[in-house]
Every structure is written in C-alpha cells, then in structure tokens.
Enzyme design. Sequence first.
Site: not given
Length: 849
Positions: A511, A514-517, A532, A628
């Site tokens: 996945g 916005g934070f990263g992979k 993450k 969110d």
Amino acid sequence: MPPVPDMLVRLLVASVLLGAASGAFTPADTYLVLCGTSASATVAAGRTFVGDARLPAKSLAAPQSVEANTSLTAVVPSGESQLYRSARVFTAPASYTFAVKQPGRHFVRLHFFPFPYRSYDMAADAAFNVSVQGAVLVNGYAPKNGTAELREFSLNVTGATLVIAFAPTGKLAFVNAIEVVSVPDELIADTARMVGGAVQYTGLSTQALETIHRINMGVPKITPGNDTLGRTWLPDQSFQLNTNLAQHKDAKPLTIKYDEKSALSSAYTAPAEVYATATRLSTAGETSTINVQFNISWRFDAPAGSDYLLRFHWCDIVSKAAMGMAFNVYVGGSVVLENYEISRDTFNRLSIPVYKDFLLGAKDAKGAITVSIGSSTEDNALPDGFLNGLEIMRVVGSAGAGAPAASARSSKVKIGIIAGSAVCGATLVMVLGFIAFRTLRGREPEKKQPSDTWSPFSASALGSRSRSRSFSKSNGNTVLLGQNGAGAGYRIPFAALQEATDGFDEAMVIGEGGFGKVYKGTMRDETLVAVKRGNRRTQQGLHEFHTEIEMLSRLRHRHLVSLIGYCDERGEMILVYEYMAMGTLRSHLYGAGLPPLSWEQRLEACIGAARGLHYLHTGSAKAIIHRDVKSANILLDESFMAKVADFGLSKNGPELDKTHVSTKVKGSFGYLDPEYFRRQMLTEKSDVYSFGVVLLEVLCARTVIDPTLPREMVSLAEWATPCLRNGRLDQIVDQRIAGTIRPGSLKKLADTAEKCLAEYGVERPTMGDVLWCLEFALQLQVGSSDGSDVDTMLPPAPPVPVKTPEVQRSLSAATMATDAAAMTTNLGDLDGMSLSGVFSKMIKSDEVR
C-alpha cells in the site's frame, strides 16, 4: 524365551491397532511393554503389551532385578488392570533401551502400582529417579499405597535410541508397564506467550513435558480407545470452584470439523469428543446481568518450582451465529486473552476446533493453578464464555538427542561465561569511547538540524503520559512481539525491519499513502507485520508519526489496528503494525478486481469499524476524533473482521464545557464533513459524516469521487443522497449482490447512511446509535431460518456507551441556530451554503489532504 521374531510380530500388531484407534496417524515407533513378566496382555482399545522378559537381550540392562506379580486389584481405569499385575523391581540402577526408527516427538508413559512381593514392599521401600537420555523426568518418586498411577511425558528424541533409566534413591525402584509411542512433531509448537506479559517463550519443541492434567470440559471421561493419540481426558466437575455458574453443552462428535490447513486445528490436537462438549457460563445470554462480571473457575494441583504449559481448547458448539461472543480468559490473576472472539480464528465458522498455548512461569506456579473464563469487559457485552478442554503440562527440561541434559547445561554455562566476559569488555571500551566522544563534541559549536529532514525523537516529545506507557522499556535492540499489539511502543532496530522486508523491496509493498509506503514484513519469530515507512522529506509526515504513536500508545481495542513498534534510527520514521491479511475494505468493494463481499460481510465490516469509532468517541474521559474515516482506513484481517487504522490526523475532542475543537480542515476529499469545512469546528459528528460516506461505498460499491462521470454524479454523497431520501435504492445498490439483500436490511442501512449525512452535526446520530442500527440491519438480513418476516422483528435495546459526550455537550436545534446566527459575520459566502456549494468550494481548497 520365545524367538525374537515372534515378539516383533506382536509389537507390530500393537502398532497397527494403535494406528487404527488414532485416525490416520500411524506411529513410526510403538513399544508397549509389560514389565516383570514374559506374558502378554491386551487391554482397552485392543492394545497388546508384550512382556519385557521377551525383549532382545540388549534392550533390558537390569543386573539386579526381580520379576514380581500380584493378585491384588489396582485402582485403575476399566480394562487396564492387567497392566498392574506384574512389575519389575530394581535394587540397583537399570535401564530399558528402545531403537528409534524415526526421530521426533514421542510419548513415554510409565505405569506404577506398588504392591508387596516376598521381601520387597514397593509401597514402603520404593524411592527412585527416572531419566531419559540423562534428563530427569521423575525425581524422587514415592508411590501411593494401593493406587495405580500413570506418568505421561512428551519429549523430542533426535538420536537413534531412547534410553529410560531407573536409579533407586531408597531401597528399590520398580515399574509395571512402559509405553514409547511416536506422536506428530507439530503436536507441540516451539513458542507460547508468557502469562502476565507479551514475551514469547521459545524452545518448547525441544523440551520434555509431563502431563499433569488433561481435562475434558463437560462429560464424559475420554479413554485411550476414543482418543486420536491414546490419551485419557478426565471430566472437569471435580476441579470446578463455582459449579452454580456452570452449565454443560454437548454436540455430536461428527459435527466437529477440523481445519487441517490451520495451525490452530488438527485431528491429533484433541479428539472430536473433547470438542463436542463444553462448560459454559450458566448466566450466558441473560440481559438482566449486562453489567455484572461472572467467572467460572477451575483449580488444579501442580507441584511448585516448574514452568507450566497450558493449552486451552475451544470449539464453538454453543452459539447460534459465528460472531458476537466475546469473553476473557484468566490464568491466576492475569488476563491471557481479553475480549477473545473464537470467530476470529475460525473465519466466522462454527464447530471448528482451535487451541492456544500459554507458559506460566515457575514464580507464579505455587502449588496450584487456577484458570477462569469470564464475561467480556466490553461495553454492553452479555455474560458469556465457554471452554472445551484444558491440558496442563510441566516443563521438565530438554530430553533431546544423545547427550545428557547436564552436559548441555554445562556447555551453556561455559558459553555464558565467555559471552559475559566479552560483553563486559566490549561495554567498557564503548563507555570509554563514549566519554571521549562527548568530551570532544562538547568543544564543537552546536549544529542545528536541517528544517527539511527528520531527526530521531525521544519519548519526552510525546509527553510524560506516553513516555511512561510506551517508551520506558525500549532498549534499542530488543523486539517484543505479541498478539493484538502486545508490546506496542517498543523501538525496533532498523536492521530488523530491513531484514523483515527484504531491504524494503518494492515487491513487498502492499500500500501507499500520503505518509509513505507500506510493506509486508516477516519478523524473525515469523510474526507478520505491516511496516509503514514515512517520506522523510515531508514535515506533515513527522507530525503524523508523533500523533500516531501518541494515540495508539494509549488505545487498545479489538477493532483498532494495533501498533507493535516504531523505528527512528538514521532519521527514519517507521511505524510497525499488526498485519491485516485481507487489506482495505475499499479494495473489496471496487477498483481491485477482488470478488465482491457478501451483504452480510459488508454489514459485519461496518459493525466492526463502528465499534472502533464508538470506542474512540466514548472510551476515555476526552473523546478522540479520527478525522480521516474512509474505506481505505478500514482494514480487514484474515477472517474479514474490520479494524480502524491510520490515526495520523486524529485529534482530542473538546473539553466538557466546549462543543467543538477549532482547527484547520484536514481529511480526505469526498469524506469531509461540510459543516466542519464551512466553520472549521471539529466534533465527533465529523467522523459520523465520513462514516456515512463509507456506508454509501458499501451500498453502491463505487469511488467517492469520480471526475469521469457527469457533474451530478462526480460526488458519491451528492449523487446518492437524493436516492436515499426518495427510496430509489435499486438505482444505486451494487448490482452484483442486489438479489441477495433482504429489503428490510437494505432500507435500514440506507436510512442510517442518510442520517449520518445530515447537513448539520446536531442532526446526525452518535456512533453508538449508528452501531445499533447496523447490528439491527444485520439481524434483518440473517433473519430466521423458517422464512418468517424478519422486517417485523423488534430491535434490541440500544447500546449504553461508557460515556455520553452528546448528553454532556448536547446542543438543541434552537441553540445551534442561535450559534449559527451569531457567527454570520464570520462565515462570509460559506454561511448557509448547501452541500453542493460546499463541494464546489472543497475542490479549490488547499487545506484538504
């Protein structure tokens, strides 16, 4: 003495008979020996024991032994008295040696019944040790007069022979019968969670275990002839402490369905007769006792001074539906399973056996072990809980291949001394180097961190509350993993995460946000994790990283994704979560090409997410607003149970004397509460609106924003809301499953979604109300099996939240109107704007993530 081939034939026959009694498993090694005689005896289940006087000469080394016999009747299980009519008496050390055809785990069973024979009084004079390969299994055994006793051990054999040695510590030693039988290696797993903590005990597969208690909850007693591996299971009534709270349930053994693909289910773990009976809380299902905690407890004698492996057996034969039952499991005063739902391990199926292992340390085993099953502590949970079987095994040490355990222990001590010396020396060098480094560094001017990069942070950055709960145990190189996020907050070395993700290989990416992979990882203890890894150049990511740890360090709920640990080495910001095998709810609704979820699965996922959000809103003194909520942040585990994830934007709710939190607008486009966007006033009802959009996704199976569609259809909320109001559900429902949905259930979910999407927060329901409506929708869908009209069903009582912030901070419609009027001068052209107008403004907003 008869020829050896005849003896081998008898042993082979015994092996075949035992194999027939234990299902498909045929032991590679089967020795059934009757001691102190040349006769043979066939006992229950057709097992034939061969006299040890007929064994090959090298099998029995007993230079000073006596063959004894008696006409006394032993107190033994029916059909096995013949095992105790003879005995071999040793006045000096002696041993039996058995050839091992296939190394691996074996049962060693020793039968004892003391009786007088000539000048030998076994009851009065016997005191001895029994060891296998040098490991003492029986230490200072003194028999009970007139009572037969079976001592059963399970041990791993890696050599070509197995030697059972008897050493008198008094006048004599004796044994009546011996069994050495192969069992499946997977019968004993290598790890078990320690009672009272999240630490994993490892090395069980190499340990020798003695069966202290093997209990069938319910009736009847199960004899070797009805067990897959020739075991005996005793009824639990005599061990119960509060029989008035217990009721017994039973089912037909043929209804038990082993899942051979699961590590938690095996036909060898326990026979179907164990799983077909259960002891259940007698208060189960009584709504009048909703807030009262009941426990049913059992107490078992267990010698002090040893570790104990406790194996709990469950099979849901008591529920009418696979989901909904949760209960707590206690060992002594420790909770080993909190709000446990067996449906999570059985993929929401009934009559599927599972077991779980726990290790009780010697310091907590003080002569007796108490286990309890108690009601769930979750809000509104009814008193319930059950148990099918329990095994208590004493860890007696390594009894592995060839070398005596004492030698292995001596080697370990030597290695420990060498390693300790090396560590001390290395530590001294490091300390001196660190002092020198600090001295030199103190002379250099202080350098500021670049503003566009991340830097490692300390627990103090998150406040004393988070520090005391999550970071005080970090040691920089220890990874402690456990079920349901146990060990959350531990710092995990970067090297360990590199290894777990194959160097953050792109093939491991599951996945990206916005934070990263997000990478799939496998830790050294085979624990699957989701890793993450943040984008190091994003300051927003730094804030989310801190927020995520701060929030999850004080949250724990079965419908919230658990944080296992974090890493901040080398400027990295990495979060490690429990792995959710089935991915996001969104991926199962549209866009990923996966098979569509059934209506029941969708409702259950929504119910799980609603429970998680309800806990956030009401589970603490101050509400937590997720901010969110979206289908991509609702994850599904292997049994499709939903958990809410991604708390990077979460914010504490208003104080009791406030109605909202004033903050910048953040969230995901298409899910934003229009009132929050207009007024920048955040409440729990903002989450409710976003969840309403999720309900539309579940209903329609389409993305929330699709620019390729006509203008009136671009926004899912704008397009679907009129259809909800006018009852035109057939125009928006997912056509792939439309024919499987009952009208009443469909209408209930649609009505709930419509209320969640109300223009003003005061008009929206609480998450507790939403949860109740969804559970009612599920009832309307599953209905009654006789085809009666489920639409006439009465709903259950609505849930009672832990805290009711809406009552504490409620605003009437009139009050809200007055508040809106007072703010007219500040709202500008957003004041009174319709949902459509707000949507147009959202498109241009730079605040939206």
